[in-house]
Design an enzyme around this catalytic site. Sequence first.
Site, PDB file in Angstrom:
ATOM      1  N   TYR A 146       0.900  -1.430  -0.041  1.00 48.45           N
ATOM      2  CA  TYR A 146      -0.075  -0.012  -0.230  1.00 48.45           C
ATOM      3  C   TYR A 146       0.944   1.310   0.013  1.00 48.45           C
ATOM      4  O   TYR A 146       0.731   2.244  -0.736  1.00 48.45           O
ATOM      5  CB  TYR A 146      -0.855  -0.264   1.306  1.00 48.45           C
ATOM      6  CG  TYR A 146      -1.911   1.160   1.531  1.00 48.45           C
ATOM      7  CD1 TYR A 146      -2.954   1.065   0.619  1.00 48.45           C
ATOM      8  CD2 TYR A 146      -1.765   2.090   2.327  1.00 48.45           C
ATOM      9  CE1 TYR A 146      -3.845   2.209   0.878  1.00 48.45           C
ATOM     10  CE2 TYR A 146      -2.532   3.204   2.536  1.00 48.45           C
ATOM     11  CZ  TYR A 146      -3.532   3.311   1.886  1.00 48.45           C
ATOM     12  OH  TYR A 146      -4.524   4.241   2.196  1.00 48.45           O
TER      13      TYR A 146
HETATM   14  N1  LIG Z   1      -9.564   5.729   5.373  1.00 47.44           N
HETATM   15  C1  LIG Z   1      -8.236   6.171   5.600  1.00 47.44           C
HETATM   16  O1  LIG Z   1      -7.772   5.961   7.019  1.00 47.44           O
HETATM   17  C2  LIG Z   1      -7.469   6.497   4.472  1.00 47.44           C
HETATM   18  C3  LIG Z   1      -6.179   7.088   4.918  1.00 47.44           C
HETATM   19  C4  LIG Z   1      -5.678   7.602   3.840  1.00 47.44           C
HETATM   20  C5  LIG Z   1      -5.730   7.481   2.611  1.00 47.44           C
HETATM   21  N2  LIG Z   1      -6.978   6.677   2.341  1.00 47.44           N
HETATM   22  C6  LIG Z   1      -7.348   6.544   0.817  1.00 47.44           C
HETATM   23  O2  LIG Z   1      -8.516   7.068   0.524  1.00 47.44           O
HETATM   24  C7  LIG Z   1      -9.245   6.539  -0.633  1.00 47.44           C
HETATM   25  C8  LIG Z   1     -10.655   5.977  -0.071  1.00 47.44           C
HETATM   26  O3  LIG Z   1     -10.455   5.008   1.052  1.00 47.44           O
HETATM   27  P1  LIG Z   1     -11.525   4.574   2.113  1.00 47.44           P
HETATM   28  O4  LIG Z   1     -11.068   4.730   3.423  1.00 47.44           O
HETATM   29  O5  LIG Z   1     -12.857   5.770   1.852  1.00 47.44           O
HETATM   30  O6  LIG Z   1     -11.853   3.259   1.822  1.00 47.44           O
HETATM   31  P2  LIG Z   1     -13.259   2.332   1.347  1.00 47.44           P
HETATM   32  O7  LIG Z   1     -14.309   2.859   2.550  1.00 47.44           O
HETATM   33  O8  LIG Z   1     -12.909   1.095   1.314  1.00 47.44           O
HETATM   34  O9  LIG Z   1     -13.684   2.848   0.058  1.00 47.44           O
HETATM   35  C9  LIG Z   1     -12.858   2.516  -0.903  1.00 47.44           C
HETATM   36  C10 LIG Z   1     -13.610   2.754  -2.434  1.00 47.44           C
HETATM   37  O10 LIG Z   1     -12.916   2.546  -3.514  1.00 47.44           O
HETATM   38  C11 LIG Z   1     -13.768   1.650  -4.357  1.00 47.44           C
HETATM   39  N3  LIG Z   1     -12.879   0.708  -5.204  1.00 47.44           N
HETATM   40  C12 LIG Z   1     -12.147  -0.241  -4.766  1.00 47.44           C
HETATM   41  N4  LIG Z   1     -11.565  -0.935  -5.947  1.00 47.44           N
HETATM   42  C13 LIG Z   1     -12.094  -0.259  -6.909  1.00 47.44           C
HETATM   43  C14 LIG Z   1     -11.947  -0.711  -8.127  1.00 47.44           C
HETATM   44  N5  LIG Z   1     -11.240  -1.723  -8.645  1.00 47.44           N
HETATM   45  N6  LIG Z   1     -12.596   0.243  -9.226  1.00 47.44           N
HETATM   46  C15 LIG Z   1     -13.373   0.995  -8.567  1.00 47.44           C
HETATM   47  N7  LIG Z   1     -13.481   1.574  -7.382  1.00 47.44           N
HETATM   48  C16 LIG Z   1     -12.744   0.878  -6.610  1.00 47.44           C
HETATM   49  C17 LIG Z   1     -14.669   0.901  -3.503  1.00 47.44           C
HETATM   50  O11 LIG Z   1     -15.571   0.404  -4.360  1.00 47.44           O
HETATM   51  P3  LIG Z   1     -16.385  -0.878  -3.764  1.00 47.44           P
HETATM   52  O12 LIG Z   1     -17.587  -0.337  -2.584  1.00 47.44           O
HETATM   53  O13 LIG Z   1     -16.861  -1.332  -5.079  1.00 47.44           O
HETATM   54  O14 LIG Z   1     -15.310  -1.836  -3.132  1.00 47.44           O
HETATM   55  C18 LIG Z   1     -14.902   2.003  -2.621  1.00 47.44           C
HETATM   56  O15 LIG Z   1     -15.807   3.071  -3.050  1.00 47.44           O
HETATM   57  C19 LIG Z   1      -8.361   5.143  -0.890  1.00 47.44           C
HETATM   58  O16 LIG Z   1      -7.308   5.578  -2.017  1.00 47.44           O
HETATM   59  C20 LIG Z   1      -7.337   5.043   0.298  1.00 47.44           C
HETATM   60  O17 LIG Z   1      -6.012   4.571  -0.024  1.00 47.44           O
HETATM   61  C21 LIG Z   1      -7.822   6.391   3.195  1.00 47.44           C
END
Ligand SMILES: NC(=O)c1ccc[n+]([C@@H]2O[C@H](COP(=O)([O-])OP(=O)(O)OC[C@H]3O[C@@H](n4cnc5c(N)ncnc54)[C@H](OP(=O)(O)O)[C@@H]3O)[C@@H](O)[C@H]2O)c1
Length: 288
Positions: A146
């Site tokens: 990651y």
């Molecule tokens: N939450 C944190 O602590 C955090 C911190 C730093 C950065 N981030 C970054 O923020 C972003 C969002 O994270 P989140 O925490 O909101 O995670 P999340 O709740 O797991 O949401 C991830 C999103 O990405 C979509 N996704 C995954 N694989 C995909 C694909 N192949 N094609 C299209 N969409 C896809 C998922 O869709 P599905 O529902 O279909 O799976 C979901 O809508 C990520 O890039 C993550 O690296 C998060």
Amino acid sequence: MSNKSILVTGGSSGLGHAAARKLANSGFYVFATVREIHGIFDKMQNIEELKIDVTNDQSVKEAFHQIESRQEDYPLWGLVNNAGICIPSPLELLEPAEFRRQLDTNVVGQLLVTQAALPLIRSNKGRIINVTSGLGSIAVPYLGAYSIAQFAKMAFTDALRRELKHSGVSVSVVQPGAIYTPIWEKILAAGQDILNQSVSEKRKIYAKSFLEFLKVSEEGARLTMTTENDFAEVVLNALNADIPATHYYVGNDAKDFIDKSHTLTAAEIDSLFDAHSPTSREFEDYLA
Ligand SMILES: NC(=O)c1ccc[n+]([C@@H]2O[C@H](COP(=O)([O-])OP(=O)(O)OC[C@H]3O[C@@H](n4cnc5c(N)ncnc54)[C@H](OP(=O)(O)O)[C@@H]3O)[C@@H](O)[C@H]2O)c1
């Protein structure tokens, strides 16, 4: 320009979902991407679901046919590259196919969507926002795959911004720290699966510290004061700013990582993670 539209990838859940709603409530028209149409935005104005799997070229092409057909009403002005997954694993146990899936989703997927969006965004002199992480500044053990993806997205953003300098398109990065979204449960479950499915004897070296790391990280995320709404606010600010910054962070832990990456030596950064490595005894027991 009126009726500016913004494409937000990963709109079904967590940060992307919060950002999509915030932008729609703030007057943008939002195309929120999902992998399965669920009707989650049916009761909201200014927002529609758009099916995209960012790892699938054809899916991206089809979605952009739809966006292009709506340009008269909703010219595409912004792209928030947010979709992502997190595959935790000690690097020694990481299956190459899983590593490819990590990079394919978080890095290649971002390229595909950006390439498809650029002609429209350039003609509208719009904005691109790439979502990375504090782990795009400091690589963390057991989240190596990651972290590699997040570093790649940082480099992608910097290179793209420099290439587009005279195009009228701005390119920014948003680095969130830990925010308790569904990603954390997915990380815990994926970590357990990786250990359970590993037939390698080497799993014994890592099992204890890896599971402890996952637990501590999930608890930290659960307790954080930073919210999905904080993230959405930063994205909105980046879109509304007269001159957007190149880098934004969300949460003090992200700022702390970014600051440390600039001020500490590599050895000092290594020592931050001393507790998250197998002991010398665990390495020796494997050899015995
Ligand atoms: N939450 C944190 O602590 C955090 C911190 C730093 C950065 N981030 C970054 O923020 C972003 C969002 O994270 P989140 O925490 O909101 O995670 P999340 O709740 O797991 O949401 C991830 C999103 O990405 C979509 N996704 C995954 N694989 C995909 C694909 N192949 N094609 C299209 N969409 C896809 C998922 O869709 P599905 O529902 O279909 O799976 C979901 O809508 C990520 O890039 C993550 O690296 C998060």
